[in-house]
Design an enzyme around this catalytic site. Sequence first.
Site, PDB file in Angstrom:
ATOM      1  N   ASN A   1      -5.229   5.222  -1.238  1.00  0.00           N
ATOM      2  CA  ASN A   1      -6.520   5.165  -1.926  1.00  0.00           C
ATOM      3  C   ASN A   1      -6.736   6.300  -2.926  1.00  0.00           C
ATOM      4  O   ASN A   1      -7.673   6.256  -3.733  1.00  0.00           O
ATOM      5  CB  ASN A   1      -7.674   5.152  -0.918  1.00  0.00           C
ATOM      6  CG  ASN A   1      -7.823   3.843  -0.193  1.00  0.00           C
ATOM      7  OD1 ASN A   1      -8.366   3.792   0.914  1.00  0.00           O
ATOM      8  ND2 ASN A   1      -7.331   2.745  -0.779  1.00  0.00           N
TER       9      ASN A   1
ATOM     10  N   SER B   1      -1.649  -3.717   5.021  1.00  0.00           N
ATOM     11  CA  SER B   1      -1.890  -2.538   4.186  1.00  0.00           C
ATOM     12  C   SER B   1      -1.550  -1.210   4.865  1.00  0.00           C
ATOM     13  O   SER B   1      -2.335  -0.260   4.833  1.00  0.00           O
ATOM     14  CB  SER B   1      -3.351  -2.524   3.706  1.00  0.00           C
ATOM     15  OG  SER B   1      -3.596  -3.608   2.841  1.00  0.00           O
TER      16      SER B   1
ATOM     17  N   SER C   1      -7.134   5.252   2.997  1.00  0.00           N
ATOM     18  CA  SER C   1      -5.685   5.240   3.172  1.00  0.00           C
ATOM     19  C   SER C   1      -5.008   6.271   2.279  1.00  0.00           C
ATOM     20  O   SER C   1      -5.602   6.779   1.314  1.00  0.00           O
ATOM     21  CB  SER C   1      -5.121   3.854   2.849  1.00  0.00           C
ATOM     22  OG  SER C   1      -5.030   3.662   1.449  1.00  0.00           O
TER      23      SER C   1
ATOM     24  N   GLY D   1     -16.072  -2.850  -2.487  1.00  0.00           N
ATOM     25  CA  GLY D   1     -16.179  -2.836  -3.941  1.00  0.00           C
ATOM     26  C   GLY D   1     -16.570  -4.179  -4.512  1.00  0.00           C
ATOM     27  O   GLY D   1     -17.442  -4.272  -5.391  1.00  0.00           O
TER      28      GLY D   1
ATOM     29  N   ASP E   1     -12.479  -4.111   4.565  1.00  0.00           N
ATOM     30  CA  ASP E   1     -12.178  -4.398   3.158  1.00  0.00           C
ATOM     31  C   ASP E   1     -13.305  -5.195   2.514  1.00  0.00           C
ATOM     32  O   ASP E   1     -13.980  -6.000   3.175  1.00  0.00           O
ATOM     33  CB  ASP E   1     -10.863  -5.185   3.082  1.00  0.00           C
ATOM     34  CG  ASP E   1     -10.277  -5.190   1.681  1.00  0.00           C
ATOM     35  OD1 ASP E   1     -10.648  -4.315   0.871  1.00  0.00           O
ATOM     36  OD2 ASP E   1      -9.457  -6.078   1.387  1.00  0.00           O
TER      37      ASP E   1
END
Length: 241
Positions: A67, A195, A64, A22, A19
Amino acid sequence: MSKQDKPAGAPRHVAVIMDGNGRWAQSRGRPRLFGHQAGARRVREIVEACPDCGVEYLTIFAFSTENWKRTQDEVAGLMSLFRIYITREARALRDNDVRVRFIGDRVRLDHKLQKLMDQLEAMTAHCEGTNLTIALNYGGRDEVARATKRLAEDVAAGRLDPADVGEETLPRYLDTCLLPDPDLVIRTSGEARISNFLLWQSAYSEYEFVDTLWPDFTAAEFARLTETFGRRERRYGAVPA
């Protein structure tokens, strides 16, 4: 390093929620896809670190089932990046004796990507070093639902007696049926949630939530976390002897 020489107490299977790509890019004034590209490069370093850390299995969360909610441009960019990664890294993975598997629902992925995934799995099927599993269009709940459907079909067809269904039955239908459960799950970027990742398999996994964004996550930090794992006492609900 041979399996006999692996560090004492090393986790056999490490799973990673990669993670922060971004945010890493945005903090540098760059588009999110720039961070995903940097994150893809980081994967190679961590895969190469596994033997020295005594890690036999590495599972990474690449994309995922949730996503797909991201922007069309980001999703398209990620799918292109996956195709590029597989094409670029296939030979190096094979030459480094890395066996690659993919888990997740492939149906929604484009046919070219599915073909590349199949080819990489076949190319590395003989490899006996690190086992790299890439979770692509993967969700823990989706996996359990698909597994339950297949189990129900076997019951309906008379191939499985309902009386024989127990806790050990469902894992045989999961995407990870050929893998041991993860000993250690690492999530980068400072978020402290799982998640929808390996929900069934991680029931007794140890967790590490680190602040480092994935593109900055080094082999040295990976080694430190695997070493720390070796000092944990895993009791699986029991009490110390």
